[in-house]
Design a protein around this motif. Structure first.
Motif: not given
Lengths: 430, 430
Positions: A284, A305, B298-303
């Protein structure tokens, strides 16, 4: 007052219910309740307790009770119990046994844990190959008091090599004069060094009541019985179900497990996965410029995802099971990949159709197109990876259940994001 | 040339290997191979095939072969096979059976699918309660040809009510003059209407070789044997492992399953989950203004949601297993919630420490704080939900495995995002 009630329950109840209640009790209460059981039930109940609970109980009982209990166990159960104890205590208990029982237990303990040798009962009836059916039946009747099972009778040569097996049923149905050699079956046997799960599968697949266990020189060591095979399969199922979700198997029943043990059983995989998940942060971060231009792209990241992870987990679970029951082998890899790719594309297409309406509601037509295209590609990737990874794991000697769901989810998260932003770049011209 | 080789393999190989090879073959080749098996092996192999493969095979064999094969099966196996066939064909095959076998099969077929009644063999030896051990042993020897098992002998009263059970072993070890009443055990029995898994668990928990099956009036219907119990447990394990990942169990081995069947087995859950996942789109849409201000969130949403999903899946998997083996019941809910909350907080804290460094690398100190705080709260929520949901499902009569991993992941995704943006709002003053 309480104890009388407890005893009534314990005396009246089915053994599995008693075992269940014992496992749910606090240690002190459990010891009191256990002391109230009649001797024969106590031994049978003890054998059915989880090994960690057995160890707790032995720690609380007096040493005379412990010695008597240990002496009453079958050699293979005794070996597994001693294994769960402090080394010094185990040695002391072993020393207190009668000579022949000590020797039998030591022979079981000589085998590696989780091998068939640990479950083989030496207390059986075997007959020489030149005997008649009548002689074999007499041998069964003489040995019936000490043997763990008499329904399967190994037929041996003078070197204790197993040349056949005859069922008690067959012996009873046969004229006593008939030589054993003409009624015995080819033995289905397992080796003491085999993994316990392999042996249990042999028993299940053949519908056998017991199979002979052999040493490296093909000599009879003992019998592996169907009740032990069922216990092995239950243990292995516990382990697989834990591994699939990325935890280790609890050694005690849940309610007796401390928070610290629960944390220990789960933390290792989470640490590995969170390190892997920084991959998604990287991806990202690399596409941050695109995200700043079209923030609505972020809205669909979890949906995309999440769906990919679900598709991957489905494929992986189907494949782990297919590998476990040997429906699929590594040579079938091309067929598996073909099937999963086609399945993934079909699933992705169906989901894209469903997702189009909400996508249009939240964003414009071009972003909706990106989302739908990405769904198809991500689902195809996820299904293929879910089919591939368990097969690869098996090929390289890793338990497929270990690398399954969480592993695939993390893989799909990172690759899914790359796919999403590449497609967004192409369609939206970012 | 090929067929001779095939026959050699088939004749020499272990039965489970033969069955495995048959299931992997294309239908036409399978029929040819099956015809080459000796009659006794053919019947035993047929019984071990998956029901859908049995149906395929019967469709390819000639009608004379089919009739003979069906006649050779035990009544309970025959009933399960007929169940998998086209209704007209099944009726025709049933009509072709000898009178007594037809009656026995119809009695098995009268029971609901997936109940113990479907697995109960009527071919057994029972003895009246006023018999002696010697008389019982003679009854066994007379019935030994037709019975599926003679190792467990139900003792019945004149109304066929089971008053006890005696093992063949006990009969052999006892003086023939001794009355049965003094050596028989209390019967552990199951009912024909019981769910098949419940009955199989009774057999496993007692280490029994067979248990009497009773009708609603407590009269003897048949015996449920340990080899059938193992097959039931394997079927149920297949089903649970499929459900946990949100698919339905494949009725054929993987390689014989078409892409269309694979898609059908997976699409239902995915559709439900993608609809549920639009919740996450809603949540993010609601917080879009915050996202526009601080895109690095937003960068850490999947994590974050990936980790939450993993923690939830771990807790759910542990709890599903604990519920399945009856270690935990609904009354234990408060203890479960306490343990899972504490475990979730501990796991979240450990993961927050690990995540702090990469968070600082990609963003500033305040956003890193948001990420770490969110990890703790999300992990606590996920573990608690993972512990709660299987217990609730069981309470409301839903299979806990159905609502597990994918369900919890979706729940954690949506709530996790709310937590993340609320904490971000508070810390960053958005």
């Amino acid at each position: 007052g309480d104890l009388t009630g407890l005893r009534a329950i314990l005396l009246g109840a089915d053994l599995p219910v008693v075992v269940d209640e014992l496992e749910r009790m606090a240690p002190a209460q459990r010891t009191t309740a256990f002391r109230l059981l009649p001797r024969a039930s106590a031994v049978r109940a003890f054998q059915m307790l989880a090994p960690a609970v057995q160890a707790d109980l032995l720690g609380e009982l007096g040493s005379r009770d412990v010695s008597r209990l240990i002496a009453d166990l079958d050699p293979d159960d005794r070996a597994r119990t001693l294994d769960g104890l402090d080394h010094d205590l185990a040695r002391q208990l072993l020393a207190g046994l009668p000579e022949d029982q000590r020797a039998k237990t030591q022979r079981v303990l000589a085998h590696e844990p989780e091998t068939i040798g640990r479950w083989a009962t030496p207390e059986l009836v075997s007959v020489p190959k030149d005997a008649t059916a009548g002689e074999a039946l007499r041998a069964v009747q003489e040995g019936i008091g000490a043997a763990e099972t008499v329904y399967v009778v190994p037929v041996i040569d003078p070197d204790r090599r197993v040349v056949g097996v005859v069922s008690l049923r067959r012996l009873l149905a046969t004229d006593p004069e008939v030589p054993l050699a003409s009624i015995m079956r080819e033995p289905i046997s397992v080796h003491a060094t085999d993994d316990q799960e392999i042996g249990a599968n042999v028993v299940r697949d053949h519908g056998a009541l017991a199979v002979p266990v052999l040493d490296d020189e093909e000599r009879l060591v003992g019998l592996f019985t169907v009740d032990d095979a069922m216990r092995v399969l239950q243990l292995e199922e516990d382990e697989d179900s834990a591994r699939t979700a990325g935890t280790s198997r609890l050694v005690k029943p849940y309610l007796s497990t401390s928070v610290a043990s629960l944390v220990r059983s789960r933390i290792a995989w989470l640490l590995i996965l969170i390190v892997a998940a920084t991959l998604t942060v990287n991806v990202l971060d690399y596409f941050e410029a695109s995200l700043e231009q079209v923030v609505t792209l972020a809205l669909f990241i979890p949906l995309l995802i999440g769906t990919g992870g679900n598709v991957g987990a489905q494929a992986a679970s189907t494949m782990i099971r297919a590998v476990a029951v040997d429906d699929v082998r590594f040579v079938d890899l091309p067929r598996v990949l073909g099937k999963e790719l086609a399945t993934g594309v079909a699933l992705g297409a169906a989901l894209a159709i469903v997702a189009y309406a909400p996508a249009r509601f939240f964003t414009d037509g071009q972003v909706a197109l990106v989302i739908c295209l990405s769904l198809v590609v991500v689902c195809a990737l996820a299904a293929t990876a879910g089919g591939l990874i368990p097969l690869l794991a098996r090929r390289f000697g890793v338990d497929p259940a270990v690398v399954s769901a969480p592993f695939i989810t993390t893989f799909v998260d990172a690759t899914g994001l790359v796919v999403y932003f590449l497609i967004a770049g192409a369609v939206l011209g970012l």
